[in-house]
Design a protein around this motif. Structure first.
Motif, PDB file in Angstrom:
ATOM      1  N   CYS A  33       0.807  -1.221   0.000  1.00 42.45           N
ATOM      2  CA  CYS A  33       0.000   0.000   0.000  1.00 42.45           C
ATOM      3  C   CYS A  33       0.838   1.268   0.000  1.00 42.45           C
ATOM      4  N   LEU A  34       2.130   1.131   0.310  1.00 42.73           N
ATOM      5  CA  LEU A  34       2.995   2.308   0.422  1.00 42.73           C
ATOM      6  C   LEU A  34       3.442   2.819  -0.947  1.00 42.73           C
ATOM      7  N   PRO A  35       3.813   4.100  -1.026  1.00 42.19           N
ATOM      8  CA  PRO A  35       4.454   4.582  -2.254  1.00 42.19           C
ATOM      9  C   PRO A  35       5.735   3.796  -2.514  1.00 42.19           C
ATOM     10  N   PRO A  36       6.193   3.737  -3.763  1.00 43.25           N
ATOM     11  CA  PRO A  36       7.422   2.994  -4.067  1.00 43.25           C
ATOM     12  C   PRO A  36       8.636   3.646  -3.429  1.00 43.25           C
ATOM     13  N   GLY A  37       9.780   2.994  -3.535  1.00 46.13           N
ATOM     14  CA  GLY A  37      11.007   3.540  -2.972  1.00 46.13           C
ATOM     15  C   GLY A  37      12.176   2.621  -3.231  1.00 46.13           C
ATOM     16  N   PRO A  38      13.347   2.966  -2.725  1.00 42.87           N
ATOM     17  CA  PRO A  38      14.529   2.128  -2.946  1.00 42.87           C
ATOM     18  C   PRO A  38      14.344   0.733  -2.359  1.00 42.87           C
ATOM     19  N   PRO A  39      14.992  -0.265  -2.924  1.00 43.31           N
ATOM     20  CA  PRO A  39      14.897  -1.629  -2.394  1.00 43.31           C
ATOM     21  C   PRO A  39      15.339  -1.678  -0.926  1.00 43.31           C
ATOM     22  N   GLU A  53      25.139  13.130   5.246  1.00 41.63           N
ATOM     23  CA  GLU A  53      25.495  14.525   4.977  1.00 41.63           C
ATOM     24  C   GLU A  53      24.704  15.023   3.761  1.00 41.63           C
ATOM     25  N   LEU A  54      24.272  16.283   3.837  1.00 43.47           N
ATOM     26  CA  LEU A  54      23.507  16.902   2.758  1.00 43.47           C
ATOM     27  C   LEU A  54      22.423  15.959   2.243  1.00 43.47           C
ATOM     28  N   PRO A  55      21.528  15.513   3.141  1.00 42.02           N
ATOM     29  CA  PRO A  55      20.533  14.495   2.745  1.00 42.02           C
ATOM     30  C   PRO A  55      19.615  14.942   1.615  1.00 42.02           C
ATOM     31  N   HIS A  56      19.397  16.275   1.461  1.00 45.38           N
ATOM     32  CA  HIS A  56      18.477  16.742   0.424  1.00 45.38           C
ATOM     33  C   HIS A  56      18.920  16.332  -0.973  1.00 45.38           C
ATOM     34  N   LEU A  57      20.225  16.171  -1.175  1.00 40.54           N
ATOM     35  CA  LEU A  57      20.709  15.808  -2.506  1.00 40.54           C
ATOM     36  C   LEU A  57      20.324  14.370  -2.854  1.00 40.54           C
ATOM     37  N   LYS A  58      20.538  13.441  -1.931  1.00 41.61           N
ATOM     38  CA  LYS A  58      20.180  12.051  -2.194  1.00 41.61           C
ATOM     39  C   LYS A  58      18.662  11.879  -2.244  1.00 41.61           C
ATOM     40  N   LEU A  59      17.962  12.589  -1.364  1.00 43.94           N
ATOM     41  CA  LEU A  59      16.500  12.505  -1.372  1.00 43.94           C
ATOM     42  C   LEU A  59      15.927  13.020  -2.699  1.00 43.94           C
ATOM     43  N   GLU A  65      13.901   9.252  -9.354  1.00 48.24           N
ATOM     44  CA  GLU A  65      13.791   7.838  -9.707  1.00 48.24           C
ATOM     45  C   GLU A  65      12.436   7.252  -9.337  1.00 48.24           C
ATOM     46  N   TYR A  66      11.883   7.662  -8.173  1.00 48.05           N
ATOM     47  CA  TYR A  66      10.676   7.007  -7.661  1.00 48.05           C
ATOM     48  C   TYR A  66       9.431   7.886  -7.662  1.00 48.05           C
ATOM     49  N   GLY A  67       9.588   9.175  -7.976  1.00 46.01           N
ATOM     50  CA  GLY A  67       8.412  10.020  -8.121  1.00 46.01           C
ATOM     51  C   GLY A  67       8.263  11.068  -7.036  1.00 46.01           C
ATOM     52  N   ASP A  68       7.203  11.884  -7.174  1.00 45.18           N
ATOM     53  CA  ASP A  68       6.963  13.017  -6.274  1.00 45.18           C
ATOM     54  C   ASP A  68       6.614  12.592  -4.856  1.00 45.18           C
ATOM     55  N   ILE A  69       6.196  11.365  -4.678  1.00 41.08           N
ATOM     56  CA  ILE A  69       5.958  10.832  -3.341  1.00 41.08           C
ATOM     57  C   ILE A  69       6.498   9.397  -3.321  1.00 41.08           C
ATOM     58  N   TYR A  70       7.409   9.140  -2.398  1.00 39.91           N
ATOM     59  CA  TYR A  70       7.980   7.799  -2.287  1.00 39.91           C
ATOM     60  C   TYR A  70       8.187   7.495  -0.809  1.00 39.91           C
ATOM     61  N   SER A  71       8.544   6.256  -0.515  1.00 39.98           N
ATOM     62  CA  SER A  71       8.676   5.851   0.883  1.00 39.98           C
ATOM     63  C   SER A  71      10.033   5.235   1.158  1.00 39.98           C
ATOM     64  N   MET A  79       8.960   6.222   6.469  1.00 40.63           N
ATOM     65  CA  MET A  79       9.078   7.652   6.136  1.00 40.63           C
ATOM     66  C   MET A  79       8.572   7.858   4.722  1.00 40.63           C
ATOM     67  N   VAL A  80       7.674   8.825   4.555  1.00 43.44           N
ATOM     68  CA  VAL A  80       7.158   9.191   3.239  1.00 43.44           C
ATOM     69  C   VAL A  80       7.758  10.543   2.865  1.00 43.44           C
ATOM     70  N   VAL A  81       8.381  10.628   1.710  1.00 38.91           N
ATOM     71  CA  VAL A  81       9.050  11.851   1.251  1.00 38.91           C
ATOM     72  C   VAL A  81       8.213  12.478   0.136  1.00 38.91           C
ATOM     73  N   VAL A  82       7.847  13.745   0.319  1.00 35.20           N
ATOM     74  CA  VAL A  82       7.013  14.476  -0.644  1.00 35.20           C
ATOM     75  C   VAL A  82       7.863  15.528  -1.340  1.00 35.20           C
ATOM     76  N   SER A  83       7.824  15.545  -2.658  1.00 44.99           N
ATOM     77  CA  SER A  83       8.637  16.478  -3.439  1.00 44.99           C
ATOM     78  C   SER A  83       7.796  17.230  -4.458  1.00 44.99           C
ATOM     79  N   ASN A  84       6.559  17.543  -4.088  1.00 39.54           N
ATOM     80  CA  ASN A  84       5.622  18.180  -5.011  1.00 39.54           C
ATOM     81  C   ASN A  84       4.761  19.176  -4.239  1.00 39.54           C
ATOM     82  N   PRO A  85       4.602  20.418  -4.723  1.00 41.39           N
ATOM     83  CA  PRO A  85       3.848  21.426  -3.963  1.00 41.39           C
ATOM     84  C   PRO A  85       2.368  21.108  -3.832  1.00 41.39           C
TER      85      PRO A  85
END
Length: 538
Positions: A33-39, A53-59, A65-71, A79-85
């Motif tokens: 049910c979760l958004p996709p994400g790294p293996p 260090e500088l986590p925003h770059l890897k995120l 790679e995984y879209g505007d919302i991934y887990s 953790m769900v990461v949102v990258s869309n306004p």
């Protein structure tokens, strides 16, 4: 019969062991049910690959790679990461009733006793702290704070003119002294050997221990709590930081209480809270930490923005020159800018917005926690999930911004949000840099006033360039990749050549600082003798 019981004695433990192994191996796995994400890997999930260090770059790389919302799976946690306004606005603002929680951070609670607002759970104490802060930091109340902000900005210009190689300390002195004045009726006329240096020493220790990798992930692996202190460096550091914080916060609160006891109030915020502590439902310890929260929230972010602003003016001289020409046309060179001038400076307004976009002070937000299950499209965000907004990815989106890697204030003159023609601006907000929903920074208006005042003054007063290399006589190249690796993204600007634009400008800077002394006097009654001598000599 006996044989059957013997077999059962063997098989049953094996079944239980197998069930336990399966359960353990499923820890860290991502449900459908979760958004996709790294293996993921068993137990750890993605914890082993989370950037230190500088986590925003890897995120941001993962967002591509995984879209505007991934887990991400951090052990058993999600953790769900949102990258869309649009998703940010819908999830974090429109549904803030269920997305304004905070993860219980044991390390922070051990240090602050649970009295740090940014990570405080949403509840009665959180609302009491916010209610008290609103009385001091509303837009209407902040008008009353303008005189001390303006006066402190005059000293900032004077400090930069007299000691141009200490930009960071001057910016920190300004921002912390403003909060000291507003909150405690005090000020700091210098950085060294002052409340400002004591604060930043304590705050840096607190900030550094919270940087990923500085302490074990005890929230995700609670068994680490059982390690004795003599083997746990982070526990000793936490105790030392707590002692330093409490020493400073109670000293400031006690100064305010003593004024009230002696019937000589200054009218500052903390005195008001102390007089109305029953109304605010806060005890003395909570009031002391309320003042500490104001110092932490109002000092660092403002000074970091000013350092970043100066560094970008150094890197982009054509932007600096154009902004100076606009200010000169409005202000002239016979006086320094006044607060009302800001509304007549559209290019400067665009510059400030572009600084926020290009180099956000907090490129990722402090994670919120979902207090109920939420749906985003086909995905479910389970209750207790962490939700992190990646501001860096939102502001560097190539589908929304032309050449997002370029510092270009003109983009904000062409469109409200700096986006290119045809871009979807659904959910975009200018105040998103100050947080989301019920967690938005309560000191936003005070901070915005400081940014307006100081960006005008700095551009009007100074030319800012890379330093001259003594070996070649040429301007040394500025290295924009030199950034600090703390919780806030700070540009290193130690080697900046900052000089008054003319002798006339220098004379006005001196005269403005002398005039500001009339404002300072009422905030300097508790200065030490050493500080009084410094004021007289400086």
């Amino acid at each position: 019969m006996v044989l059957g019981l013997a077999v059962l004695d063997i098989v049953l433990p094996l079944l239980v062991l197998g069930w336990l192994v399966v359960r353990v191996l499923r820890i860290g796995s991502r449900s459908a049910c979760l958004p996709p994400g790294p293996p993921t890997v068993p137990v750890l999930g993605n914890a082993h690959m989370f950037p230190q260090e500088l986590p925003h770059l890897k995120l941001t790389e993962w967002a591509h790679e995984y879209g505007d919302i991934y887990s991400l799976k951090l052990g058993p946690s999600t953790m769900v990461v949102v990258s869309n306004p649009r998703i940010t606005n819908d999830l974090m603002i429109q549904r803030s009733a269920t997305t304004s929680g905070r993860q219980s951070m044991q390390l922070v609670n051990d240090i602050t006793g649970g009295l740090t607002l940014p990570v405080m759970p949403y509840g009665r104490l959180f609302r009491d702290f916010r209610r008290a802060m609103r009385d001091m930091l509303s837009r209407e109340a902040c008008v009353q704070h303008l005189p001390i902000q303006i006066a402190e900005s005059k000293q900032l210009m004077y400090d930069l003119m007299k000691a141009p190689h200490h930009i960071r300390h001057h910016a920190q002195r300004y921002s912390a002294s403003v909060v000291l004045a507003v909150a405690f009726g005090l000020r700091a006329p210098r950085y060294s050997n002052s409340l400002v240096s004591e604060f930043f020493e304590t705050y840096r220790a607190f900030e550094n221990i919270l940087v990923p990798g500085s302490a074990p992930p005890i929230d995700h692996f609670p068994i680490l709590n059982h390690i004795p202190e003599r083997f746990a460096v982070w526990k000793r550091r936490s105790r030392e930081i707590r002692e330093g914080q409490r020493r400073l916060w109670f000293k400031l609160a006690d100064i305010c209480q003593q004024r009230l006891d002696e019937h000589r109030p200054s009218g500052c915020f903390l005195e008001s809270v102390l007089k109305k502590k029953d109304r605010y439902e806060l005890d003395h310890e909570q009031i002391a930490y309320l003042g500490g929260n104001l110092m932490e929230g109002g000092s660092d972010t403002t000074s970091v923005f000013m350092e970043t602003f100066i560094s970008l003016m150094v890197q982009y001289p054509e932007v600096q020159k154009r902004a100076q020409e606009e200010i000169d046309a409005v202000v002239g060179n016979s006086r320094s800018p006044i607060y009302a001038d800001f509304e007549s400076l559209p290019y400067l307004q665009a510059v400030i917005k572009e600084v926020h976009r290009f180099h956000p002070t907090a490129p990722v937000t402090i994670p919120h926690v979902a207090t109920a299950d939420e749906r985003v499209g086909d995905y479910t965000i389970p209750k207790d999930s962490l939700i992190l907004v990646n501001m860096w990815a939102i502001y560097r989106d190539e589908e929304s911004f032309d050449h997002p890697e370029t510092f270009d204030p003109d983009r904000f003159l062409k469109s409200e949000f700096g986006t290119k023609e045809g871009a979807d601006d659904t959910g975009r907000r200018h105040d998103i840099v100050f947080g989301c929903g019920r967690r938005i920074c309560p000191g936003m208006e005070l901070a915005l006033n400081s940014l307006k005042i100081n960006t005008m003054n700095l551009l009007w007063a100074f030319d800012m360039h890379p330093p001259i290399d003594p070996n070649t006589g040429e301007r040394a190249p500025f290295r924009p990749t030199d950034v600090t690796h703390g919780l806030l993204l700070t540009q290193e600007i130690y080697q900046c050549d900052i000089q008054p634009r003319s002798r006339a400008h220098a004379d006005i800077i001196k005269a403005d600082y002398a005039a500001a002394r009339d404002v300072f006097v009422s905030f300097e009654k508790e200065l030490s003798e050493d500080e009084r001598r410094f004021v007289a000599e400086w």
